[in-house]
Design a protein around this motif. Structure first.
Motif, PDB file in Angstrom:
ATOM      1  N   THR A 199       6.400   1.088  -6.199  1.00  0.00           N
ATOM      2  CA  THR A 199       5.188   1.629  -5.584  1.00  0.00           C
ATOM      3  C   THR A 199       3.998   1.460  -6.526  1.00  0.00           C
ATOM      4  O   THR A 199       4.158   1.088  -7.692  1.00  0.00           O
ATOM      5  CB  THR A 199       5.378   3.115  -5.221  1.00  0.00           C
ATOM      6  N   GLU A 200       2.796   1.757  -6.022  1.00  0.00           N
ATOM      7  CA  GLU A 200       1.582   1.521  -6.806  1.00  0.00           C
ATOM      8  C   GLU A 200       1.273   2.663  -7.769  1.00  0.00           C
ATOM      9  O   GLU A 200       0.793   2.442  -8.883  1.00  0.00           O
ATOM     10  CB  GLU A 200       0.401   1.295  -5.864  1.00  0.00           C
TER      11      GLU A 200
ATOM     12  N   SER B 205      -7.629   6.612   1.584  1.00  0.00           N
ATOM     13  CA  SER B 205      -7.071   5.316   2.005  1.00  0.00           C
ATOM     14  C   SER B 205      -6.081   5.537   3.145  1.00  0.00           C
ATOM     15  O   SER B 205      -4.869   5.672   2.908  1.00  0.00           O
ATOM     16  CB  SER B 205      -6.366   4.626   0.828  1.00  0.00           C
TER      17      SER B 205
ATOM     18  N   ARG C 161      -2.523   3.875   3.564  1.00  0.00           N
ATOM     19  CA  ARG C 161      -1.420   4.149   2.650  1.00  0.00           C
ATOM     20  C   ARG C 161      -0.218   4.756   3.372  1.00  0.00           C
ATOM     21  O   ARG C 161      -0.349   5.439   4.387  1.00  0.00           O
ATOM     22  CB  ARG C 161      -1.850   5.133   1.565  1.00  0.00           C
ATOM     23  N   SER C 162       0.968   4.509   2.806  1.00  0.00           N
ATOM     24  CA  SER C 162       2.176   5.211   3.231  1.00  0.00           C
ATOM     25  C   SER C 162       2.901   5.686   1.973  1.00  0.00           C
ATOM     26  O   SER C 162       2.510   5.341   0.850  1.00  0.00           O
ATOM     27  CB  SER C 162       3.074   4.306   4.078  1.00  0.00           C
TER      28      SER C 162
ATOM     29  N   ASN D 285       0.825  -1.217   0.000  1.00  0.00           N
ATOM     30  CA  ASN D 285       0.000   0.000   0.000  1.00  0.00           C
ATOM     31  C   ASN D 285       0.859   1.267   0.000  1.00  0.00           C
ATOM     32  O   ASN D 285       0.569   2.238   0.703  1.00  0.00           O
ATOM     33  CB  ASN D 285      -0.940   0.020   1.214  1.00  0.00           C
TER      34      ASN D 285
ATOM     35  N   ILE E 241       2.583   4.487  -1.906  1.00  0.00           N
ATOM     36  CA  ILE E 241       2.533   5.435  -3.017  1.00  0.00           C
ATOM     37  C   ILE E 241       3.894   6.125  -3.111  1.00  0.00           C
ATOM     38  O   ILE E 241       4.467   6.527  -2.094  1.00  0.00           O
ATOM     39  CB  ILE E 241       1.430   6.497  -2.799  1.00  0.00           C
TER      40      ILE E 241
ATOM     41  N   THR F 272      -4.860  11.366  -0.755  1.00  0.00           N
ATOM     42  CA  THR F 272      -4.625   9.918  -0.732  1.00  0.00           C
ATOM     43  C   THR F 272      -4.945   9.332   0.637  1.00  0.00           C
ATOM     44  O   THR F 272      -5.621   8.298   0.749  1.00  0.00           O
ATOM     45  CB  THR F 272      -3.161   9.611  -1.102  1.00  0.00           C
TER      46      THR F 272
END
Length: 272
Positions: free
Chosen positions: A245-246, A191, A194-195, A157, A159, A187
């Protein structure tokens, strides 16, 4: 006889890889041979093979004698200023010479027609001139690959955030730090789990993000510099970790961020 393309990529790592990748994919289209002339200078003070073991699309290296000439003679700023003079001199060795103007303005059809009609081609630019899907054909050295896998093992998770601050005036003007805050806040609101992996050339930016977001942000405590092999290894670790990352929050004018977005699975760049 196959067309021989000597490619001299100018600029930093992102610029150089997009030029080399353009040449490799063009060579596949026209059946040409590619030789890389990687000039080690202040803007990137390490050799290609200190970072990459190989490429799945094969190429050779420009010979040492010609590389010595390129190193002292072929400077991007002078090529831009005295293009005509350079073309006259280099035409003694090459049938076709492609600099920035041609790289930016020639169509695919023109590139195919003119390169296939030439025995020896020189391409010296910092711009992409041929389409390619990604950067996955470049294979990191074993040591760098192992470090990327080790550091990214806990990524979940995550970014990516790329904040360029020390060497690109247009990006600094266009993307304030507040614009990054806005996207990061958005973000986290959507969510909370997230980190963020922070990739920046500015230690003060990292500190400010850490002060604001605490354990929601993390980054590498390694040297990032174009001036040495160690510094470039740190930079390439950042690129490949950003690629793990995503999504990536960044200004897409940065070739660094675009490069990361096209390593592995293509990722969305959230524009700031």
């Amino acid at each position: 006889m196959k067309t021989q393309i000597d490619v001299i990529p100018f600029g930093g790592l992102g610029n150089r890889l997009r030029v080399l990748n353009s040449a490799l994919y063009l060579s596949q289209k026209i059946g040409a041979k590619v030789s890389l002339g990687w000039i080690v200078k202040a803007e990137l003070n390490t050799d290609f093979n200190n970072l990459y073991e190989s490429a799945t699309i094969p190429f050779e290296r420009v010979g040492s004698f010609r590389m010595t000439l390129f190193h002292y003679f072929l400077k991007h700023i002078f090529v831009q200023k005295y293009t005509g003079v350079y073309k006259i001199i280099l035409s003694l060795f090459y049938d076709l010479i492609i600099f920035d103007n041609e790289a930016l303005n020639w169509s695919k059809e023109e590139l195919i027609e003119k390169t296939t009609g030439s025995k020896k081609v020189l391409i010296a630019t910092c711009y992409q001139f041929w389409d390619f899907p990604d950067y996955n054909n470049f294979v990191l050295t074993r040591d760098l690959k192992a470090k990327v896998e080790s550091y990214s093992r806990s990524f979940e998770n995550v970014i990516g955030v790329h904040v360029r601050r020390t060497d690109h005036i247009d990006i600094i003007k266009a993307s304030s730090l507040n614009s990054y805050f806005e996207q990061m806040d958005k973000t986290l609101k959507e969510s909370p789990e997230r980190s963020f992996f922070i990739c920046s050339d500015d230690a003060e930016v990292k500190k400010e993000l850490k002060d604001k977001y605490g354990n929601k942000v993390f980054f590498n405590e390694i040297e990032l510099s174009r001036a040495s092999t160690v510094g470039m290894e740190g930079a390439i670790l950042d690129i490949y970790l950003l690629a793990k990352t995503e999504k990536i929050i960044a200004n897409s004018k940065s070739s660094f961020a675009v490069l990361a977005s096209k390593i592995g699975k293509n990722k969305e760049i959230i524009e700031v």
